[in-house]
Design an enzyme around this catalytic site. Structure first.
Site, mmCIF file in Angstrom:
data_model
loop_
_atom_site.group_PDB
_atom_site.id
_atom_site.type_symbol
_atom_site.label_atom_id
_atom_site.label_comp_id
_atom_site.label_asym_id
_atom_site.label_seq_id
_atom_site.Cartn_x
_atom_site.Cartn_y
_atom_site.Cartn_z
ATOM 1 N N HIS A 318 0.864 -1.176 0.000
ATOM 2 C CA HIS A 318 0.000 0.000 0.000
ATOM 3 C C HIS A 318 0.905 1.231 0.000
ATOM 4 O O HIS A 318 1.473 1.595 1.024
ATOM 5 C CB HIS A 318 -0.923 -0.007 1.211
ATOM 6 C CG HIS A 318 -1.965 1.084 1.172
ATOM 7 N ND1 HIS A 318 -1.948 2.089 0.225
ATOM 8 C CD2 HIS A 318 -3.053 1.311 1.940
ATOM 9 C CE1 HIS A 318 -2.981 2.895 0.427
ATOM 10 N NE2 HIS A 318 -3.670 2.452 1.466
ATOM 11 N N PHE A 377 -8.355 7.558 4.392
ATOM 12 C CA PHE A 377 -8.670 7.998 5.744
ATOM 13 C C PHE A 377 -9.218 9.417 5.629
ATOM 14 O O PHE A 377 -8.745 10.216 4.816
ATOM 15 C CB PHE A 377 -7.416 8.017 6.623
ATOM 16 C CG PHE A 377 -7.133 6.699 7.296
ATOM 17 C CD1 PHE A 377 -7.935 5.584 7.097
ATOM 18 C CD2 PHE A 377 -6.044 6.575 8.153
ATOM 19 C CE1 PHE A 377 -7.662 4.369 7.727
ATOM 20 C CE2 PHE A 377 -5.773 5.372 8.785
ATOM 21 C CZ PHE A 377 -6.570 4.270 8.575
#
Lengths: 389, 86
Positions: A318, A377
Site C-alpha cells: 500500500h 482515511f
C-alpha cells in the site's frame, strides 16, 4: 514508475503477469523494535543512479520517486514539450518528505541544536512537482494534491479534467510516497492498521495492510493530439468520480465508496455492466475489504458477480499517496495484456467478501473497461475509469 | 571533522573560501571576494546550506536579519569575524 516490483513500468508489468510480490523483511535505519517487520521497499534504489549528488541532497526520496516516474512517462510517451505553458503537473502524496522529517527531528531531539535548512523544501508535498517542472521547463499549472490514500487518484482526476476541458494540452500526473522511516512507521502502527506478517486482501484472516513505496506518473494527453503525433496509447481515461463520506476519520462508509464509483460511471456516461475489472482499494484491513465489497455490490447489482476484482496492493504494497498511480498502471496492464492481476496472500474465503478476487494467480480475460478505486482515511474517495483504446 | 577555531581573520577567510570552493567544485583562486553569491552560481538553497555548515563548524549563530543581508563572500567573512571577535 518505480516500486518494490522494479525500477520501471516494464518490471512492474512483468511481476504482475507472473503473480510475484515485492514484500519482504523491513530494511533501514532505526527499524528495531517495530511490531511490523515487513514492507514493499525499493531495495536496490540508489539516488546516484538518477541524480547528481547536489540534486539528491535537495530531494527527499518521495520527491525523487516522482521525478524519476515523470521522466520515464515523458520518455515512454515520446513527448516533446512544445508549449510549456500548456502542460500541467499534478502530484499526489500523503506524507511528503517523511524520511527527511524523521532524520532531522532525530537530530534535533538528540545531539544537534537545529535542523538542516533543506528540511522544508525537502519535506513539502509539492517538492517533486516543482523539481520536475524546473527540469522539464514546464510553466503551466503545477501543484500537489494530498488526500491520504486517495491522493494519486485525485491528482490524476484533476489532471484528466484539465486536459478534457482544454485548460492544458497535456498533464503529467500521479503520485509518490516514501513511508519507510521510524517515526512514520510507528504512527501507522499506532493506528493499528498494519498486518504484522503481510497483507491478505479480502481473505478472512486479513489483519491489515503492508506499506509500500514508489512513484507513478502518467502522461495524459487529449486523444486527438496523441493520435495526431502517433503516440503509444495505453488506454483512455473515460471517467473520474469523487465523494466524501462525511462520517468518520478512519471507519469507511460503503455509501461514500459507492457514490464515488457511481460518479465515475456518470462522468464516463457508462453503465455498470460495461465494467470488466476493478482494481480494488483492497487494503487488507478488516474494515475496508468488507466495506468495499458491499459498495461494489450496491453499484453493480447482479453484474458484480461477473466482475474480476483484485487488489494489487498485495504485490506492490500500500503505497498510500502513490497507491492510485501504481494501481492506474496495474489497471492499464490489465487492459493492455488482457489479464487481471492476482490478489496475493489470499488464504480463505470471507462471507463478507464474496466477489471474484482472482486469488489463484493472474487470469487471462477479455477486459475492455477497468475501474480503479481509492478510499482514504478521512472518508475521501476517488475513482478512475479506464477504457482500452 | 570539525576544524580548530580560526585564530585570525586570514585563517577564517581561508576556511570560508575552502567551504565555498568545495561546494562549487572550483579552485579557491576562482572565488572573488566581492562578487555576489548569485553570480558565483549559488541557488537560494545553497546559501542556506553554506550558512548552516559554517555555523556548525565555527560554533556561531548568525541572526536571521544579518543572514538575509549577506550578499558577498567578503560580507560573510566580515560577519563571521565579528561573531568570533577576530
Amino acid at each position: 514508475m518505480l516500486s518494490a516490483l522494479g525500477p520501471t513500468r516494464r518490471e512492474f508489468w512483468q511481476a504482475l503477469g507472473e503473480g510475484r510480490d515485492g514484500i519482504g523483511q523491513l530494511v533501514g535505519p532505526r527499524m528495531e523494535g517495530l511490531r511490523v517487520q515487513t514492507g514493499a521497499q525499493l531495495l536496490d534504489y540508489q539516488p546516484g543512479d538518477h541524480f547528481e549528488q547536489r540534486q539528491a541532497d535537495n530531494l527527499d526520496p518521495f520527491a525523487q520517486y516522482f521525478v524519476i516516474a515523470g521522466r520515464e512517462a515523458v520518455q515512454d510517451a515520446g513527448f516533446i514539450i512544445e508549449s510549456p505553458e500548456r502542460v500541467a503537473i499534478v502530484a499526489g502524496s500523503a506524507g511528503g518528505g517523511q524520511p527527511t522529517l524523521d532524520e532531522q527531528y532525530h537530530r534535533l531531539y538528540g545531539q544537534a541544536r537545529k535542523v538542516h535548512p533543506f528540511t522544508i523544501p525537502k519535506f513539502m508535498l509539492n517538492a517533486g512537482a516543482s523539481f520536475l517542472a524546473q527540469e522539464l521547463g514546464v510553466t503551466g499549472p503545477s501543484f500537489a494534491v494530498s488526500t491520504a490514500c486517495s491522493s494519486s487518484n485525485h491528482a490524476l482526476g484533476q489532471a484528466f479534467w484539465m486536459v478534457r476541458q482544454g485548460l492544458v494540452d497535456a498533464a503529467l500526473a500521479g503520485g509518490s510516497e516514501a513511508p519507510f522511516c521510524n517515526g512514520y512507521l510507528r504512527a501507522w502502527e499506532a493506528i493499528r492498521a498494519m498486518d504484522p506478517v503481510r497483507c491478505r486482501p479480502f481473505s478472512r484472516d486479513r489483519q491489515g495492510m503492508t506499506l509500500g513505496e514508489g512513484g507513478g506518473v502518467l502522461l495524459l494527453e487529449a486523444e486527438s493530439r496523441a493520435l495526431g503525433r502517433g503516440a503509444k496509447i495505453y488506454a483512455e481515461i473515460v471517467g473520474f468520480g469523487m465523494s466524501s463520506d462525511a462520517h468518520d476519520l478512519t471507519r469507511p462508509l460503503p455509501e461514500g465508496a459507492a457514490a464515488a464509483m457511481r460518479a465515475a460511471l456518470q462522468d464516463a456516461s457508462m453503465a455498470p455492466h460495461e465494467v470488466d475489472y476493478i482494481n480494488a482499494h483492497g487494503t487488507g484491513t478488516p474494515a475496508n475489504d468488507g466495506n468495499e465489497t458491499r459498495a461494489i455490490r450496491a453499484v453493480f447489482g447482479s453484474h458484480a458477480d461477473r466482475l474480476l476484482v483484485s487488489s494489487t496492493k498485495s504485490a506492490h504494497g500500500h503505497a498510500l499517496g502513490a497507491a492510485g498511480a501504481l494501481e492506474a498502471a496495474a489497471s492499464l496492464f490489465a487492459l493492455q495484456e488482457g489479464m487481471a492481476p492476482a490478489t496475493l496472500g489470499y488464504n480463505e474465503p470471507d462471507p463478507e467478501c464474496d466477489l471474484d478476487y482472482v486469488h489463484q494467480g493472474p487470469r487471462k480475460a477479455r477486459l475492455r473497461v477497468a475501474m480503479s478505486n481509492t478510499f482514504a482515511f478521512g472518508g475521501l474517495n476517488a475513482v478512475l475509469l479506464f477504457r482500452r483504446n | 571533522m570539525t576544524k580548530p577555531r580560526p585564530a585570525n581573520r586570514g585563517q577564517l577567510q581561508r576556511q570560508v573560501l575552502e567551504f565555498i570552493a568545495a561546494k562549487l567544485n572550483r579552485p579557491i583562486e576562482d572565488i572573488p571576494l566581492d562578487k555576489s553569491f548569485e553570480s558565483l552560481g549559488f541557488e537560494s538553497m545553497d546559501a542556506f546550506d553554506l550558512l548552516f555548515a559554517l555555523e556548525d563548524e565555527l560554533k556561531v549563530s548568525i541572526p536571521d536579519d544579518v543572514a538575509r543581508s549577506l550578499d558577498t563572500v567578503r560580507g560573510l567573512v566580515d560577519c563571521l569575524a565579528q561573531e568570533l571577535r577576530l
